[in-house]
Design an enzyme around this catalytic site. Sequence first.
Site, PDB file in Angstrom:
ATOM      1  CD  GLU A   1      60.658  67.122  45.891  1.00 23.76           C
ATOM      2  OE1 GLU A   1      59.718  66.453  45.394  1.00 23.76           O
ATOM      3  OE2 GLU A   1      61.164  66.748  46.931  1.00 23.76           O
TER       4      GLU A   1
ATOM      5  CD  GLU B   1      60.250  69.841  50.252  1.00 24.97           C
ATOM      6  OE1 GLU B   1      59.855  68.628  50.280  1.00 24.97           O
ATOM      7  OE2 GLU B   1      59.765  70.537  49.254  1.00 24.97           O
TER       8      GLU B   1
HETATM    9  C1  BGP Z   1      58.446  66.601  48.542  1.00 19.91           C
HETATM   10  C2  BGP Z   1      57.508  67.577  48.398  1.00 19.91           C
HETATM   11  C3  BGP Z   1      56.827  68.331  49.341  1.00 19.91           C
HETATM   12  C4  BGP Z   1      56.294  67.306  50.454  1.00 19.91           C
HETATM   13  C5  BGP Z   1      57.448  66.214  50.844  1.00 19.91           C
HETATM   14  C6  BGP Z   1      57.003  65.071  51.600  1.00 19.91           C
HETATM   15  O1  BGP Z   1      58.460  65.516  47.486  1.00 19.91           O
HETATM   16  O2  BGP Z   1      58.410  68.747  47.576  1.00 19.91           O
HETATM   17  O3  BGP Z   1      55.701  68.964  48.736  1.00 19.91           O
HETATM   18  O4  BGP Z   1      55.169  67.014  50.361  1.00 19.91           O
HETATM   19  O5  BGP Z   1      58.075  65.802  49.556  1.00 19.91           O
HETATM   20  O6  BGP Z   1      56.301  64.223  51.091  1.00 19.91           O
HETATM   21  P1  BGP Z   1      55.172  63.578  51.464  1.00 19.91           P
HETATM   22  O7  BGP Z   1      54.210  64.775  51.331  1.00 19.91           O
HETATM   23  O8  BGP Z   1      54.718  62.695  50.105  1.00 19.91           O
HETATM   24  O9  BGP Z   1      55.172  62.786  52.419  1.00 19.91           O
END
Ligand code: BGP
Length: 466
Positions: free
Chosen positions: A175, A364
């Site tokens: 990201e 993701e």
């Molecule tokens: C993205 C990241 C991940 C992951 C996901 C979910 O931004 O790349 O590392 O954590 O989001 O977000 P969160 O954990 O805040 O729910």
Amino acid sequence: MPFNDDFLWGGAVAANQWEGSYDIDGKGLSIADVQTAGAHGVPREIHDYIHEGVYYPSHDGIDTYHRYREDIALFKEMGFKCLRFSINWPRIYPQGDEDKPNEKGLEFYDKFIDELLRNNIEPVITLSHYETPLYLVDHYGSWRNRKLIDFFENYCRTVFERYKGKVRYYMTFNEINETMNKKEPFFQAGLRFKEGEDSNSVKVIASHNMFLASAKAVKLAHEIDAGIKVGCMVQYPTTYAKTAAPQDQMAQRFQMMPNWYYTDVMAKGFYTNLCKAQLKRLNVNFEVSEEDAKLLKEGTVDYIAFSYYFSSTARCDDTSDCIVKRDNPYLERNDWDWPIDPIGLRVALNELYDRYQMPLFVVENGLGLDEHPDESGTINDYKRIEFLKNHIIELKKAVEEDYVDLIGYTTWGPIDLISVGTGEMKKRYGFIYVDKDDRGNGTLSRSRKKSFDWYKEVIASNGENL
Ligand code: BGP
């Protein structure tokens, strides 16, 4: 069959969110290791150093460092074709600026990768997933400093050479566009702003240095092993104009510009008109030297990976030409106010494919839920099944009807792990439940949720049985 036989179904995790063992076997601190636990609406604190008695979720994660065999066995049981995970950079270079790597850190990934391969799970590696060595932040100012390009290259060389013939897919920075999107991008690029400093200029410089590092990594990987594919990775924020007012349509574009800024440079290999327009919007004067321009051109990525969770709306009013909200009245939201929008994934795939004509990888996607086992110890996560099913339906349409070239799909957090945004454990994404709470208590035992068998069937039928 919309998906090829070699379509990469699997899951995605990050070292700092699951490994734990933050100071074991010579590992140095990463930027994740000084972030406290927050909650929905309560930001995580960022400390300069580790304070005694404070709970830092990354320190123990879900203890995968010691339990990886058990976790990989569960992924294997679901039939995973691949696992996307990150290498914790300061496990390999504890400070980040050393000449020689930490052999103990490499040994962990040797074992981890071999275990995946033994189970026919293809390793997909993120080289930097919010894990920049803290030493580089404290002593070099993190990515604002060009020296980090060499340190990163050194780290990449170690990894590419070590896993030559074993790993085909890499991506550079998780990201990367969060560097510009977030007001305080410490968690991404390790940037702490100094008083009086223009944060936009620093973000632009840091991003440029990461672009160069990415280009070097691509070139290096291809030199070491022509079969390696290196991608970039962005968070894709599908956005709709809030109304049919033309100004709102422009607001939508203004919202997307800082995101396409990143994919433009890394996939097209130069600062496009859109990038220049974005620099103007940020009021930053920035010139690219001839030498840098050459490197960017030579080091374009092989594919674009992205995360997709929700969509937003953009509108214009008297105060701003771009106000972005998660207020789409047509969409439901989860407990963390993230709108649920499967079609937004199809939009994302089309926008990216039309713009770059390059293979895409959804690395993701998932639904965070606060879950508790019932009296029989079961978790009936029907909401998650519904969420993923609807997203996969849109994925199929993108491939079958829109002719998007898609490499694979990895759901976020196939096993419950630490949330990046809040540091919570209770924001769970897994097919596998982990017994641990927000204060770090629990047995850490793993158990299968209802969605476990569902996803197994999705993979076994190559996306046919949803
Ligand atoms: C993205 C990241 C991940 C992951 C996901 C979910 O931004 O790349 O590392 O954590 O989001 O977000 P969160 O954990 O805040 O729910």
